[in-house]
Design a protein around this motif. Structure first.
Motif, PDB file in Angstrom:
ATOM      1  N   VAL A 260      -6.789  86.511  12.080  1.00 32.97           N
ATOM      2  CA  VAL A 260      -5.342  86.271  12.158  1.00 32.97           C
ATOM      3  C   VAL A 260      -4.792  86.895  13.437  1.00 32.97           C
ATOM      4  N   GLN A 261      -4.041  86.079  14.195  1.00 31.58           N
ATOM      5  CA  GLN A 261      -3.390  86.591  15.388  1.00 31.58           C
ATOM      6  C   GLN A 261      -1.872  86.503  15.212  1.00 31.58           C
ATOM      7  N   GLY A 262      -1.125  86.476  16.314  1.00 30.41           N
ATOM      8  CA  GLY A 262       0.324  86.396  16.192  1.00 30.41           C
ATOM      9  C   GLY A 262       1.051  87.607  16.760  1.00 30.41           C
TER      10      GLY A 262
ATOM     11  N   ASP B 205     -19.199  90.508  16.146  1.00 28.93           N
ATOM     12  CA  ASP B 205     -17.931  89.917  16.544  1.00 28.93           C
ATOM     13  C   ASP B 205     -18.283  88.690  17.389  1.00 28.93           C
ATOM     14  N   SER B 206     -17.272  87.964  17.892  1.00 34.78           N
ATOM     15  CA  SER B 206     -17.585  86.639  18.471  1.00 34.78           C
ATOM     16  C   SER B 206     -17.507  86.643  19.997  1.00 34.78           C
ATOM     17  N   GLY B 207     -17.277  87.810  20.590  1.00 34.41           N
ATOM     18  CA  GLY B 207     -17.323  87.864  22.046  1.00 34.41           C
ATOM     19  C   GLY B 207     -15.999  87.733  22.738  1.00 34.41           C
ATOM     20  N   GLY B 208     -15.018  87.172  22.078  1.00 40.49           N
ATOM     21  CA  GLY B 208     -13.731  86.936  22.736  1.00 40.49           C
ATOM     22  C   GLY B 208     -13.140  88.209  23.294  1.00 40.49           C
ATOM     23  N   PHE B 209     -13.082  89.221  22.459  1.00 43.11           N
ATOM     24  CA  PHE B 209     -12.421  90.463  22.850  1.00 43.11           C
ATOM     25  C   PHE B 209     -13.080  91.077  24.077  1.00 43.11           C
ATOM     26  N   GLN B 210     -14.422  91.083  24.100  1.00 38.07           N
ATOM     27  CA  GLN B 210     -15.124  91.707  25.237  1.00 38.07           C
ATOM     28  C   GLN B 210     -14.910  90.894  26.512  1.00 38.07           C
TER      29      GLN B 210
ATOM     30  N   PHE C 299     -14.327  82.551  17.004  1.00 38.09           N
ATOM     31  CA  PHE C 299     -14.023  82.806  18.415  1.00 38.09           C
ATOM     32  C   PHE C 299     -12.515  82.710  18.588  1.00 38.09           C
ATOM     33  N   ASP C 300     -11.920  83.776  19.047  1.00 38.77           N
ATOM     34  CA  ASP C 300     -10.452  83.835  19.118  1.00 38.77           C
ATOM     35  C   ASP C 300     -10.019  84.449  20.434  1.00 38.77           C
ATOM     36  N   GLU C 301      -8.721  84.412  20.658  1.00 41.56           N
ATOM     37  CA  GLU C 301      -8.168  85.194  21.759  1.00 41.56           C
ATOM     38  C   GLU C 301      -7.334  86.323  21.184  1.00 41.56           C
ATOM     39  N   CYS C 302      -7.672  87.542  21.571  1.00 44.05           N
ATOM     40  CA  CYS C 302      -6.861  88.689  21.171  1.00 44.05           C
ATOM     41  C   CYS C 302      -5.736  88.803  22.186  1.00 44.05           C
ATOM     42  N   ALA C 303      -4.546  88.408  21.813  1.00 45.67           N
ATOM     43  CA  ALA C 303      -3.426  88.452  22.763  1.00 45.67           C
ATOM     44  C   ALA C 303      -3.169  89.904  23.164  1.00 45.67           C
TER      45      ALA C 303
ATOM     46  N   ILE D  79      -7.846  90.819  10.673  1.00 43.53           N
ATOM     47  CA  ILE D  79      -6.545  90.897  11.349  1.00 43.53           C
ATOM     48  C   ILE D  79      -6.839  91.392  12.756  1.00 43.53           C
ATOM     49  N   GLY D  80      -6.640  90.479  13.727  1.00 40.76           N
ATOM     50  CA  GLY D  80      -6.909  90.798  15.126  1.00 40.76           C
ATOM     51  C   GLY D  80      -5.615  91.074  15.857  1.00 40.76           C
ATOM     52  N   GLY D  81      -5.754  91.283  17.162  1.00 40.84           N
ATOM     53  CA  GLY D  81      -4.569  91.471  17.995  1.00 40.84           C
ATOM     54  C   GLY D  81      -3.873  92.796  17.785  1.00 40.84           C
ATOM     55  N   LEU D  82      -4.556  93.733  17.122  1.00 44.12           N
ATOM     56  CA  LEU D  82      -3.962  95.069  16.924  1.00 44.12           C
ATOM     57  C   LEU D  82      -4.899  96.124  17.516  1.00 44.12           C
ATOM     58  N   SER D  83      -4.403  97.372  17.528  1.00 45.78           N
ATOM     59  CA  SER D  83      -5.158  98.449  18.166  1.00 45.78           C
ATOM     60  C   SER D  83      -5.461  98.086  19.622  1.00 45.78           C
ATOM     61  N   VAL D  84      -4.422  97.523  20.253  1.00 43.55           N
ATOM     62  CA  VAL D  84      -4.541  97.131  21.665  1.00 43.55           C
ATOM     63  C   VAL D  84      -3.451  97.820  22.497  1.00 43.55           C
TER      64      VAL D  84
HETATM   65  C1  LIG Z   1     -13.911  89.121  18.093  1.00 46.80           C
HETATM   66  N1  LIG Z   1     -12.483  88.945  18.088  1.00 46.80           N
HETATM   67  C2  LIG Z   1     -11.634  89.973  18.165  1.00 46.80           C
HETATM   68  N2  LIG Z   1     -12.092  91.243  18.320  1.00 46.80           N
HETATM   69  C3  LIG Z   1     -11.168  92.256  18.421  1.00 46.80           C
HETATM   70  C4  LIG Z   1     -11.620  93.562  18.657  1.00 46.80           C
HETATM   71  C5  LIG Z   1     -10.678  94.594  18.781  1.00 46.80           C
HETATM   72  N3  LIG Z   1     -10.821  95.914  19.073  1.00 46.80           N
HETATM   73  C6  LIG Z   1      -9.571  96.426  19.104  1.00 46.80           C
HETATM   74  N4  LIG Z   1      -9.253  97.705  19.388  1.00 46.80           N
HETATM   75  C7  LIG Z   1     -10.268  98.623  19.826  1.00 46.80           C
HETATM   76  N5  LIG Z   1      -8.627  95.494  18.826  1.00 46.80           N
HETATM   77  C8  LIG Z   1      -9.291  94.321  18.634  1.00 46.80           C
HETATM   78  C9  LIG Z   1      -8.843  93.028  18.385  1.00 46.80           C
HETATM   79  C10 LIG Z   1      -9.789  91.993  18.287  1.00 46.80           C
HETATM   80  C11 LIG Z   1      -9.362  90.634  18.084  1.00 46.80           C
HETATM   81  O1  LIG Z   1      -8.156  90.318  17.996  1.00 46.80           O
HETATM   82  N6  LIG Z   1     -10.314  89.659  18.034  1.00 46.80           N
END
Ligand SMILES: CNc1nc2cc3nc(NC)[nH]c3cc2c(=O)[nH]1
Length: 373
Positions: free
Chosen positions: A189-191, A93-98, A146-150, A215-220
């Motif tokens: 994909v965000q949103g 992954d690209s690090g954004g989420f962490q 590299f994205d932002e997970c809202a 598809i990002g921004g889910l499972s949050v």
């Molecule tokens: C690397 N970018 C990125 N990683 C993610 C990891 C995730 N892990 C979860 N639930 C455990 N949701 C996530 C969303 C993203 C997301 O929107 N973007």
């Protein structure tokens, strides 16, 4: 071409697809579950054990490897495959989420994110170009933009501003990516949970013609019904000739429901994380083996499972190990949980082959969630 997605069949009962993802390190049959190897190891498992259970691809985290041991060290070792002795496909992954979930004092600007290391506290920066530099150095087969997970919930205005910036970051990733022929860059994909914003994000990213889409921004933290809703209207916007990766998912029900809605790839820390406190997934639901009722239970974790753990050890013995904090305990529960999800995905693929994924889902849920018990 770094990867080639081969669409083999679409299930007549559902929107699910059977596919093969050809990568420089081998073929991944989809829908596929990717065990998470955050620090260049799937915790408590050796690569040989992962191959034995037929894990076809694993995930590793850019943020963590950037902080420790540093991507230059991994590059000097010959890349992540050599460093961790895993010669099948790797997705990073690209690090954004962490950065958002782990580090404190982070600050987002158009350039990227400044933050403090959650290990040393030192000030650090990751942006699109840095995320590409790190992943190019790691040498993974699939890399993420590299994205932002809202966060969830989030105001529509915040999600809109964030997705616009994420799209600009995606363009910068495409420019900065040095090895497009060896490493496939996926757009994310965000949103949030806003249909028109998801459509805008999907349209912008598909116009950039990535080899695959996440598809990002889910499972949050959103309710699962909302996640499934977002999938219903987002997945159809993605090209069916390319793989679709639902990030951070998930539990057995979410894997099956995601496959039903056309998702090809999943990753989740759940199976390895819950194993460490003695929670296991069985065909009849979760079993918390440290529970006193298993003290003299000499049956396998899951009588319906043929994995190494279930063929050789009993609930009583595994409970004893977990209670005693013995390392073998978490190894045995981790092995079983990963095996369980990898077998579940094999059964999903077989159900798609036979056009009976809806039936499989109903049967699996009845057993796992005990609707009929
Ligand atoms: C690397 N970018 C990125 N990683 C993610 C990891 C995730 N892990 C979860 N639930 C455990 N949701 C996530 C969303 C993203 C997301 O929107 N973007």
């Amino acid at each position: 071409m770094a990867i080639r997605y081969e669409l083999l069949k679409t299930c007549h009962q559902t929107g699910a697809r059977l596919g093969r993802l050809h990568t420089p390190h081998g073929i991944v049959e989809t829908p596929a579950f990717m065990p998470v190897g955050t620090l260049a190891t799937v915790k408590a498992m050796s690569p040989e054990e992962l191959e034995e259970m037929d894990a076809q691809i694993i995930l590793s985290n850019t943020y963590h490897l950037f902080l420790r041991p540093g991507h230059e060290v991994v590059a000097a070792a010959g890349g992540l495959h050599r460093f961790m002795h895993w010669n099948r496909p790797i997705l990073t992954d690209s690090g954004g989420f962490q950065v958002f979930s782990l580090s404190k004092l982070r600050h987002i600007t158009e350039d990227g994110v400044t933050f403090r290391s959650h290990i040393s506290g030192e000030p650090l920066f990751i942006g699109p170009e840095k995320a590409m530099e790190i992943q190019n150095a790691l040498g993974s087969d699939i890399i993420m933009a590299f994205d932002e997970c809202a966060p969830y919930p989030a105001e529509r205005e915040y999600v809109e501003t964030s997705l616009e910036r994420t799209t600009r970051w995606a363009e910068r990733c495409l420019k900065a990516h040095k090895r497009p022929d060896e490493q496939a860059l996926f757009g994310i994909v965000q949103g949030g949970v806003y249909r028109d914003l998801r459509e805008r994000s999907a349209r912008s990213l598909t116009a950039l013609d990535f080899p695959g889409y996440a598809i990002g921004g889910l499972s949050v933290g959103e309710p699962k019904e909302i996640m499934y809703d977002v999938l219903e209207y987002t997945v159809p916007l993605l090209p069916d000739t390319k793989p679709r990766y639902l990030m951070g998912v998930g539990s057995p029900d979410a894997l099956v429901e995601g496959a039903v809605r056309g998702i090809d790839m999943f990753d989740c820390v759940l199976p390895t994380r819950i194993a460490r406190n003695g929670t296991t997934m069985t065909s009849r639901g979760r079993l918390v083996v440290r529970n006193a009722k298993y003290a003299r239970d000499f049956s396998p974790l899951d009588p319906a499972c043929d994995c190494y753990t279930c063929r050789n050890y009993t609930r009583a013995y595994i409970r004893h190990l977990i209670k005693s904090d013995e390392i073998l305990g978490l190894r045995l529960t981790t092995y079983h949980n990963l095996y369980f999800l990898l077998r579940l995905m094999e059964n999903v693929r077989q159900a798609i082959r036979e056009d009976r994924l809806r039936n499989f889902r109903d049967e699996f849920f009845a057993q796992y969630y005990g609707q009929n018990s």
